[in-house]
Design a protein around this motif. Structure first.
Motif, PDB file in Angstrom:
ATOM      1  N   LEU A 154     -15.555  -6.941  -1.357  1.00 22.46           N
ATOM      2  CA  LEU A 154     -15.327  -8.290  -1.695  1.00 22.46           C
ATOM      3  C   LEU A 154     -15.484  -8.943  -2.945  1.00 22.46           C
ATOM      4  O   LEU A 154     -14.596  -9.541  -3.524  1.00 22.46           O
ATOM      5  N   ALA A 155     -16.646  -8.271  -3.518  1.00 26.56           N
ATOM      6  CA  ALA A 155     -16.816  -8.729  -5.023  1.00 26.56           C
ATOM      7  C   ALA A 155     -15.898  -7.894  -5.755  1.00 26.56           C
ATOM      8  O   ALA A 155     -15.542  -8.606  -6.796  1.00 26.56           O
ATOM      9  N   ALA A 156     -15.354  -6.966  -5.706  1.00 32.36           N
ATOM     10  CA  ALA A 156     -14.487  -6.002  -6.474  1.00 32.36           C
ATOM     11  C   ALA A 156     -13.071  -6.929  -6.381  1.00 32.36           C
ATOM     12  O   ALA A 156     -12.510  -6.677  -7.640  1.00 32.36           O
ATOM     13  N   ASN A 157     -12.706  -7.488  -5.464  1.00 31.89           N
ATOM     14  CA  ASN A 157     -11.284  -7.833  -5.320  1.00 31.89           C
ATOM     15  C   ASN A 157     -11.315  -9.018  -4.473  1.00 31.89           C
ATOM     16  O   ASN A 157     -10.487  -8.892  -3.393  1.00 31.89           O
ATOM     17  N   PRO A 163      -9.161 -12.915   2.341  1.00 36.03           N
ATOM     18  CA  PRO A 163      -8.507 -12.982   3.494  1.00 36.03           C
ATOM     19  C   PRO A 163      -8.513 -12.314   4.732  1.00 36.03           C
ATOM     20  O   PRO A 163      -8.495 -12.853   5.785  1.00 36.03           O
ATOM     21  N   VAL A 164      -8.523 -10.982   4.490  1.00 35.02           N
ATOM     22  CA  VAL A 164      -8.697 -10.070   5.379  1.00 35.02           C
ATOM     23  C   VAL A 164      -9.831 -10.262   6.137  1.00 35.02           C
ATOM     24  O   VAL A 164     -10.057 -10.167   7.508  1.00 35.02           O
ATOM     25  N   LEU A 322      -1.001   3.512   4.508  1.00 41.36           N
ATOM     26  CA  LEU A 322      -2.378   2.976   4.388  1.00 41.36           C
ATOM     27  C   LEU A 322      -3.042   3.345   2.947  1.00 41.36           C
ATOM     28  O   LEU A 322      -3.901   2.753   2.539  1.00 41.36           O
ATOM     29  N   ALA A 323      -2.837   4.714   2.544  1.00 41.35           N
ATOM     30  CA  ALA A 323      -3.505   5.140   1.310  1.00 41.35           C
ATOM     31  C   ALA A 323      -3.054   4.564   0.172  1.00 41.35           C
ATOM     32  O   ALA A 323      -3.696   4.579  -0.863  1.00 41.35           O
ATOM     33  N   SER A 324      -1.649   3.883   0.162  1.00 39.95           N
ATOM     34  CA  SER A 324      -1.144   3.161  -1.104  1.00 39.95           C
ATOM     35  C   SER A 324      -1.896   1.832  -0.997  1.00 39.95           C
ATOM     36  O   SER A 324      -1.442   1.174  -2.222  1.00 39.95           O
ATOM     37  N   MET A 325      -2.610   1.442  -0.109  1.00 45.06           N
ATOM     38  CA  MET A 325      -3.500   0.103  -0.311  1.00 45.06           C
ATOM     39  C   MET A 325      -4.417   0.296  -1.401  1.00 45.06           C
ATOM     40  O   MET A 325      -4.984   1.325  -1.710  1.00 45.06           O
ATOM     41  N   PRO A 326      -4.748  -0.848  -1.973  1.00 47.01           N
ATOM     42  CA  PRO A 326      -5.997  -0.782  -3.033  1.00 47.01           C
ATOM     43  C   PRO A 326      -7.370  -0.312  -2.655  1.00 47.01           C
ATOM     44  O   PRO A 326      -7.529  -0.635  -1.225  1.00 47.01           O
ATOM     45  N   PRO A 327      -8.015   0.537  -3.094  1.00 46.19           N
ATOM     46  CA  PRO A 327      -9.196   1.093  -2.409  1.00 46.19           C
ATOM     47  C   PRO A 327      -9.979   0.046  -1.875  1.00 46.19           C
ATOM     48  O   PRO A 327     -11.014   0.201  -0.903  1.00 46.19           O
ATOM     49  N   LYS A 331     -11.675  -0.078   1.723  1.00 43.55           N
ATOM     50  CA  LYS A 331     -12.965   0.102   2.167  1.00 43.55           C
ATOM     51  C   LYS A 331     -13.681  -1.190   3.007  1.00 43.55           C
ATOM     52  O   LYS A 331     -14.288  -0.947   4.037  1.00 43.55           O
ATOM     53  N   ALA A 332     -13.186  -2.241   2.652  1.00 41.27           N
ATOM     54  CA  ALA A 332     -13.502  -3.451   3.567  1.00 41.27           C
ATOM     55  C   ALA A 332     -12.882  -3.511   4.956  1.00 41.27           C
ATOM     56  O   ALA A 332     -13.518  -3.768   5.779  1.00 41.27           O
TER      57      ALA A 332
END
Length: 402
Positions: A154-157, A163-164, A322-327, A331-332
């Motif tokens: 959450l802090a990183a992005n 929203p998620v 799914l792997a193409s989503m931002p890391p 993780k979140a």
């Protein structure tokens, strides 16, 4: 005899009731959608190639489909299998630095231990004698390490992740069963809308299984294979058998361990970490919502088989998406999906005051992530908790004798 066989065959090929198909569909969506991101993350930790990641997911889907159909059809009860969710979290949190072939060797070793447990009943009893609070503490420590990724993500992005998080907790208040699958869907939608997805994603096509020759390293076998076996037995197999008992069925313990253990061994070189009994999702297939007649609920295995075989055939596309989503988003969402198991594990580790200190030791050592002799914290956490518990019992017995 022929008439009885003919009646059985007719029941097998007759149309499956709609509510049974719906139960199978809900079970697959919840089971797959809630934890597939963990497989993606575990594959990333092991530096698996895209082909190996896709094969991992496909092998699990095929294994679950086949073992569920075989066990349910043979015993005429709803024996639902799944992949080991605590096991894949264990891989994602403790296997950093382990090569993919060494991890495959550890997966194969865990499957072999499952078969040995089926062959030698004392091994089953030995695992059952591990105090439940200590086993729950080890699981809670594993889960906590991953759930702590949510605040850092959450802090990183915050624009992508916040929203998620809001959607997940809003659904937890109204539709808790759908919270994780819909959070995954929301995450994909938000990432697409923000232009944060990999532009080369995604190719649609049939997934091929990819063979990896296992390598056997003692530290990986002890630090990954042994905890994988123990956490799978304690956190999925035993609760899975309990779900069947609570629903009025006699679980085929020995056969289930043989079938899932052999499936795990055969599929390990293709990436599958463990095929095991389903615990939480199995409850969706063992009650009247699945079929009003308890003798007919085993037929949920038929649509379950079809759906998971289809998912396996196209799992490469799902994994690539799914792997193409931002890391941080991966993780979140994965961390949010583990909050429910963590909520269940924490009360379980504190319910018996006699084991409270041993459970706390197991929890702290596991959650610390400490690695000694290249062996991960899950093994040391369980070992520390059990040793302290045994010493405490021994000391109490000595004092009583005096």
């Amino acid at each position: 005899m022929k008439e009885e066989a003919g009646a059985t065959t007719a029941r097998f090929i007759s149309p499956v009731p709609g509510q049974t198909i719906l139960s199978a569909f809900n079970t697959v969506i919840i089971g797959f959608g809630s934890t597939i991101l963990l497989v993606v993350e575990a594959a990333r930790v092991l530096d698996a190639t895209p082909a190996q990641s896709a094969s991992w997911a496909a092998a699990l889907c095929f294994g679950m489909a086949l073992t569920t159909l075989v066990l349910s059809s043979w015993y005429r009860i709803p024996v639902i299998t799944a992949w080991s969710t605590p096991g894949v979290v264990l891989v994602a949190t403790t296997a950093s630095g382990t090569s993919f072939p060494n991890a495959i060797g550890a997966f194969l070793f865990a499957g072999l231990l499952m078969c040995l447990t089926a062959a030698f009943r004392p091994l089953t009893k030995l695992v059952q004698q591990i105090p439940a609070p200590i086993a729950a503490a080890m699981l809670a420590g594993i889960l906590l390490r991953y759930c702590l990724n949510v605040p850092s993500a959450l802090a990183a992005n915050p624009l992508l992740v916040a929203p998620v998080v809001v959607i997940y907790f809003a659904l937890r208040l109204r539709r808790p069963v759908l919270a994780t699958p819909l959070a995954v869907a929301a995450g994909i939608g938000i990432a697409v809308a923000a232009g944060a997805m990999d532009p080369d994603c995604c190719r649609v096509g049939v997934t091929l299984l990819s063979w990896t020759t296992p390598e056997f390293e003692l530290s990986s076998l002890i630090g990954l294979g042994m905890p994988l076996y123990l956490v799978t037995m304690a956190s999925q197999n035993l609760p899975g058998f309990a779900v069947l008992k609570q629903a009025g069925y006699e679980p085929p313990i020995k056969a289930a361990l043989w079938v899932t253990g052999l499936a795990s061994i055969v599929l390990a070189p293709f990436g599958a970490h463990a095929v095991t009994m389903a615990a939480l999702t199995a409850a969706l297939c063992t009650g009247p919502d699945c079929h009003p007649d308890s003798r007919e609920r085993w037929r949920v295995a038929q649509p379950y088989f079809v759906i998971y075989m289809l998912l396996g055939l196209f799992s490469g596309t799902v994994v690539e998406l799914l792997a193409s989503m931002p890391p941080p988003l991966i993780k979140a969402i994965a961390g949010l999906g583990l909050l429910v198991p963590l909520i269940s594990a924490v009360p379980a580790m504190t319910k018996d005051e006699r084991c409270l200190d041993a459970a706390l030791i197991a929890f702290l050592v596991t959650a610390s992530g400490v690695s000694v002799l290249s062996i991960g914290s899950a093994f040391w956490g369980l070992a520390a908790g059990v040793i302290f518990h045994l010493l405490k019992i021994g000391l109490a017995q000595t004092q009583n004798q005096r």
